[in-house]
Design an enzyme around this catalytic site. Structure first.
Site, PDB file in Angstrom:
ATOM      1  N   THR A  47      73.918 -21.826  64.133  1.00  0.00           N
ATOM      2  CA  THR A  47      73.899 -20.527  63.455  1.00  0.00           C
ATOM      3  C   THR A  47      73.633 -19.410  64.462  1.00  0.00           C
ATOM      4  OG1 THR A  47      73.003 -21.703  61.552  1.00  0.00           O
ATOM      5  CG2 THR A  47      72.875 -19.304  61.492  1.00  0.00           C
ATOM      6  N   ALA A  69      76.264 -30.046  70.607  1.00  0.00           N
ATOM      7  CA  ALA A  69      76.260 -31.513  70.539  1.00  0.00           C
ATOM      8  C   ALA A  69      77.325 -32.048  69.587  1.00  0.00           C
ATOM      9  CB  ALA A  69      74.884 -32.002  70.092  1.00  0.00           C
ATOM     10  N   THR A 121      73.929 -25.463  61.143  1.00  0.00           N
ATOM     11  CA  THR A 121      73.588 -25.615  59.734  1.00  0.00           C
ATOM     12  C   THR A 121      74.305 -24.559  58.888  1.00  0.00           C
ATOM     13  OG1 THR A 121      71.508 -26.574  60.466  1.00  0.00           O
ATOM     14  CG2 THR A 121      71.637 -25.991  58.168  1.00  0.00           C
ATOM     15  N   HIS A 535      64.517 -25.720  54.546  1.00  0.00           N
ATOM     16  CA  HIS A 535      64.397 -24.433  55.235  1.00  0.00           C
ATOM     17  C   HIS A 535      63.282 -24.472  56.289  1.00  0.00           C
ATOM     18  CE1 HIS A 535      66.033 -22.462  51.276  1.00  0.00           C
ATOM     19  NE2 HIS A 535      66.993 -23.033  51.973  1.00  0.00           N
ATOM     20  N   PRO A 579      66.872 -18.754  54.632  1.00  0.00           N
ATOM     21  CA  PRO A 579      66.674 -18.236  55.995  1.00  0.00           C
ATOM     22  C   PRO A 579      67.911 -17.959  56.837  1.00  0.00           C
ATOM     23  CG  PRO A 579      66.282 -20.599  55.932  1.00  0.00           C
ATOM     24  CD  PRO A 579      66.610 -20.195  54.525  1.00  0.00           C
TER      25      PRO A 579
HETATM   26  C1  LIG Z   1      71.609 -28.573  53.113  1.00  0.00           C
HETATM   27  C2  LIG Z   1      71.164 -27.217  53.537  1.00  0.00           C
HETATM   28  C3  LIG Z   1      71.437 -26.123  52.735  1.00  0.00           C
HETATM   29  C4  LIG Z   1      71.006 -24.859  53.129  1.00  0.00           C
HETATM   30  N1  LIG Z   1      71.401 -23.789  52.374  1.00  0.00           N
HETATM   31  C5  LIG Z   1      71.112 -22.544  52.796  1.00  0.00           C
HETATM   32  C6  LIG Z   1      71.639 -21.430  52.107  1.00  0.00           C
HETATM   33  O1  LIG Z   1      72.396 -21.565  51.158  1.00  0.00           O
HETATM   34  N2  LIG Z   1      71.293 -20.196  52.550  1.00  0.00           N
HETATM   35  C7  LIG Z   1      70.447 -20.008  53.605  1.00  0.00           C
HETATM   36  O2  LIG Z   1      70.112 -18.865  53.922  1.00  0.00           O
HETATM   37  N3  LIG Z   1      69.974 -21.067  54.301  1.00  0.00           N
HETATM   38  C8  LIG Z   1      70.318 -22.316  53.952  1.00  0.00           C
HETATM   39  N4  LIG Z   1      69.897 -23.396  54.680  1.00  0.00           N
HETATM   40  C9  LIG Z   1      69.094 -23.157  55.896  1.00  0.00           C
HETATM   41  C10 LIG Z   1      69.860 -22.466  57.022  1.00  0.00           C
HETATM   42  O3  LIG Z   1      71.215 -22.850  57.017  1.00  0.00           O
HETATM   43  C11 LIG Z   1      69.198 -22.783  58.377  1.00  0.00           C
HETATM   44  O4  LIG Z   1      67.849 -22.379  58.324  1.00  0.00           O
HETATM   45  C12 LIG Z   1      69.848 -22.068  59.545  1.00  0.00           C
HETATM   46  O5  LIG Z   1      71.243 -22.233  59.511  1.00  0.00           O
HETATM   47  C13 LIG Z   1      69.284 -22.606  60.859  1.00  0.00           C
HETATM   48  O6  LIG Z   1      69.905 -21.981  61.952  1.00  0.00           O
HETATM   49  P1  LIG Z   1      69.478 -22.356  63.461  1.00  0.00           P
HETATM   50  O7  LIG Z   1      70.300 -21.532  64.361  1.00  0.00           O
HETATM   51  O8  LIG Z   1      68.005 -22.255  63.566  1.00  0.00           O
HETATM   52  O9  LIG Z   1      69.822 -23.894  63.630  1.00  0.00           O
HETATM   53  P2  LIG Z   1      71.202 -24.670  63.486  1.00  0.00           P
HETATM   54  O10 LIG Z   1      72.195 -23.852  62.762  1.00  0.00           O
HETATM   55  O11 LIG Z   1      70.864 -25.994  62.926  1.00  0.00           O
HETATM   56  O12 LIG Z   1      71.726 -24.795  64.980  1.00  0.00           O
HETATM   57  C14 LIG Z   1      71.237 -25.709  65.926  1.00  0.00           C
HETATM   58  C15 LIG Z   1      72.418 -26.207  66.738  1.00  0.00           C
HETATM   59  O13 LIG Z   1      71.952 -26.844  67.911  1.00  0.00           O
HETATM   60  C16 LIG Z   1      72.699 -28.024  68.110  1.00  0.00           C
HETATM   61  N5  LIG Z   1      71.873 -28.926  68.928  1.00  0.00           N
HETATM   62  C17 LIG Z   1      70.685 -29.475  68.597  1.00  0.00           C
HETATM   63  N6  LIG Z   1      70.242 -30.246  69.613  1.00  0.00           N
HETATM   64  C18 LIG Z   1      71.157 -30.160  70.605  1.00  0.00           C
HETATM   65  C19 LIG Z   1      71.262 -30.728  71.913  1.00  0.00           C
HETATM   66  N7  LIG Z   1      70.327 -31.535  72.426  1.00  0.00           N
HETATM   67  N8  LIG Z   1      72.340 -30.411  72.675  1.00  0.00           N
HETATM   68  C20 LIG Z   1      73.303 -29.569  72.184  1.00  0.00           C
HETATM   69  N9  LIG Z   1      73.269 -29.035  70.958  1.00  0.00           N
HETATM   70  C21 LIG Z   1      72.196 -29.316  70.180  1.00  0.00           C
HETATM   71  C22 LIG Z   1      72.973 -28.526  66.702  1.00  0.00           C
HETATM   72  O14 LIG Z   1      74.020 -29.447  66.641  1.00  0.00           O
HETATM   73  C23 LIG Z   1      73.244 -27.223  65.967  1.00  0.00           C
HETATM   74  O15 LIG Z   1      74.608 -26.872  66.026  1.00  0.00           O
HETATM   75  C24 LIG Z   1      70.284 -24.672  54.325  1.00  0.00           C
HETATM   76  C25 LIG Z   1      70.003 -25.777  55.127  1.00  0.00           C
HETATM   77  C26 LIG Z   1      70.462 -27.037  54.759  1.00  0.00           C
HETATM   78  C27 LIG Z   1      70.186 -28.203  55.646  1.00  0.00           C
END
Ligand SMILES: Cc1cc2nc3c(=O)[nH]c(=O)nc-3n(C[C@H](O)[C@H](O)[C@H](O)COP(=O)(O)OP(=O)(O)OC[C@H]3O[C@@H](n4cnc5c(N)ncnc54)[C@H](O)[C@@H]3O)c2cc1C
Length: 598
Positions: A47, A69, A121, A535, A579
């Protein structure tokens, strides 16, 4: 300026430097000078990572490498269909994490889906578009995250409306979802037309969706990494590549600088190094980022020593302070025919027709959100006119006097266990998640082994503080009243049992009489079915004190130059809502901080 090229790569030799033998965490200037280098190396194309890749590569004089990844988001049909998002859970594009056995949940482990593909996510989530409550961000600022208050965040919420996920404001609603909103109004909870205004989120209404004009998912991979952005000559994207750890140099007086990362495509396969001229930006998400920091020797020294990982920087807050929205699973209420969308999950013919309508015209139930509507209740302590039931001690955790502490999220069909199961044909239901928005219990993320290929140990520590269980018990009782309020009560076919009948599970606790069911019965239900509302935040939180936070308000890891964390792990505290949009706004502001224009 570093090396530059475009396209998505699956072979690291296209953008990184192979090396043997194994490097230590601290490398010499001579070693790093041999690596292919980019101005910015972004770890995790999720994200937040996609936002940074897009914004930082706007400057054609800067080279950017994005490392993910998982695979590309392209060609993943179930990622695109709004109502079918649950098909992504448990798939190859989900990390499929689970918690450690949870003491307060009869030692059950709890599922933790997370996206493993470009967009992260935001490519597998439920697409609910919500900026959360302005008081959430003012609370962040009060906790030391200076510069992250509501007025600044509002500026970035507005900015992301131009290049970020598209917003659909007129998505279809099932009759049962409309009835839910009307019943909440009858109970005295105000109707909300839009959960994304400065007026805050308390109220009952339908959600907007991160859905585009064709009724496809709009993730950060589809919006920020549009085809023309992917083609930028200064942006390189590596997919199906794990970042193993960050590499550092040590300067005069022991100063530390992140200068690159080690990557690989399999546990025992070759390792590669890639250099970061300006910064390494850690966007691995709430589990991936602390995992990679710990693997790099950045975290609580005692834990690192247990795994024989050389300590680069002792930072106790890495992997500590995990916060999540917890809920007693989805509570399924028995509904009458004609009100719900169960046909789509129970009948192949209906599902096929709905899919065809979505493919051909972008219409029908598949184009709508699964979590369609919600009620955000005023906080339990201050709004005593709602039937929350007997007094139980609950801590004041809400972000501010106008912010909620409970959300009721409505799904217009019977859903069991994250959509892994549905009720048998002919049974109709509405499923409601009663979500505790501001928990007191905090969990941890630790390493299982010293390999990035072994999932970290995630301990949600759910309900460790009795206040959380009490708040949820009250929330469930209020929900039992809410569903017995017209016009929703007319759509449902509820029993009113004082205690759980023999052989009844599926519609319990929905069938419980709200005035007779005991707190103990509600607690037993929560412990048996409770799960994460998915979340999680705050596992590398932002703050000013290196004893209690991992990054400073500029998102730089305390005591290390050239290393920032940008994702949900830096949230200083939980939000009173969903979030994803706030993660994007945080990444938007991070890009401005990095460019020096925030
Ligand atoms: C089922 C579900 C439904 C949800 N629904 C909603 C919703 O409707 N609305 C809302 O606001 N929020 C929702 N959320 C929550 C929201 O989507 C997340 O909080 C947000 O997208 C997290 O963003 P991020 O950038 O922190 O992490 P992520 O988007 O998870 O990004 C992390 C990235 O890092 C990569 N990564 C991890 N480790 C490594 C590594 N060692 N090497 C290379 N790459 C790696 C992963 O593959 C991933 O692509 C939902 C979550 C889930 C699981």
């Amino acid at each position: 300026m570093g090396h530059s090229e475009s396209k998505l790569h699956t072979d690291p030799s296209a953008y990184a430097t192979p090396f043997v033998p194994e490097l230590t965490s601290i490398v010499s200037d001579a070693t790093k000078s041999k690596w292919r280098s980019y101005d910015y190396v972004i770890v995790g194309g999720g994200t937040a990572g996609c936002v940074l890749a897009s914004r930082l590569s706007e400057d054609r004089n800067s080279t950017v490498l994005l490392l993910e990844a998982g695979e590309s988001n392209e060609g993943k049909l179930f990622s695109r269909i709004p109502l079918a998002f649950e098909r992504m859970l448990g798939s190859a594009h989900d990390w499929r994490y689970r918690t450690t056995p949870q003491e307060e949940l009869h030692e059950r482990t709890v599922e933790y889906p997370r996206g493993k593909l470009l967009g992260g996510t935001s490519s597998i989530n439920a697409m609910i578009y919500q900026q959360c409550d302005p008081e959430d961000f003012d609370a962040w600022e009060r906790q030391g995250a200076s510069g992250w208050g509501s007025s600044t965040m509002e500026k970035y919420f507005q900015k992301m409306r131009k290049d970020g996920p598209k917003i659909a404001t007129d998505l279809d609603l099932a009759p049962i979802s409309k009835a839910f909103i009307e019943a909440a109004e009858q109970l005295g909870i105000p109707r909300k037309k839009d959960f994304n205004t400065s007026a805050g989120v308390v109220g009952a209404g339908a959600f907007h969706g991160a859905v585009d004009e064709k009724h496809d998912r709009s993730s950060t991979a589809t919006s920020y990494l549009r085809p023309e952005v992917r083609q930028r000559p200064n942006l390189t994207i590596g997919v199906s590549v794990y970042t193993d750890r960050v590499l550092f140099t040590s300067g005069a007086g022991g100063s530390l600088r992140a200068v690159g990362v080690q990557v690989s495509t399999s546990r025992s396969g070759p390792k590669f190094a890639v250099g970061a001229i300006r910064e390494v930006l850690m966007c691995g998400g709430v589990f991936g980022s602390p995992q990679m920091l710990l693997l790099s020797g950045v975290g609580p020294s005692q834990h690192l020593q247990e795994l024989q990982i050389p300590v680069v920087r002792d930072l106790p807050a890495v992997g500590h302070g995990l916060l999540d929205h917890f809920c007693p699973g989805t509570i399924v209420f028995r509904a009458r025919a004609g009100w719900t969308w169960d046909d789509v999950t129970q009948s192949q013919a209906h599902a096929g027709w709905a899919l065809l309508r979505w493919l051909l015209f972008g219409t029908g139930p598949m184009s709508a959100l699964c979590g369609q509507a919600a009620v955000f209740t005023p906080n339990i302590r201050s709004f005593r006119s709602l039937p929350y039931g007997p007094e139980l001690p609950v801590k004041d955790m809400f972000s501010g006097p106008k912010a909620p502490d409970i959300e009721y999220l409505v799904f217009p069909m019977g859903i069991i266990d994250y959509g892994h199961g549905f009720p048998p044909r002919g049974n109709y239901g509405v499923s409601v998640g009663a979500i505790l928005l501001k928990p007191s219990s905090t969990g941890t993320v630790k390493l299982r082994t010293s390999s990035v290929y072994d999932a970290p140990l995630i301990d949600g520590n759910f309900l460790a503080d009795k206040s959380d269980l009490n708040a949820l018990t009250k929330a469930v009782r209020l929900l039992l009243h809410l569903v017995r309020t017209p016009p929703l009560s007319e759509a449902l076919d509820l029993r009113n049992y004082a205690t759980k009948p023999e052989n009844e599970d599926y519609y319990w606790i929905g069938d419980a009489d709200p005035d007779k069911v005991s707190d103990e019965d509600i607690e037993a239900f929560i412990r048996k079915y409770g799960q994460s509302a998915t979340h999680p935040t705050s596992s590398a939180r932002m703050g000013t004190d290196p004893e209690t936070s991992a990054v400073n308000p500029q998102l730089c890891v305390h005591g290390i130059q050239g290393l920032r964390v940008v994702d949900a792990s830096v949230f200083p505290d939980q939000l009173s809502g969903h979030p994803c949009v706030p993660v994007i706004a945080v990444a938007e502001r991070a890009a401005d901080l990095i460019k020096g224009v925030a």
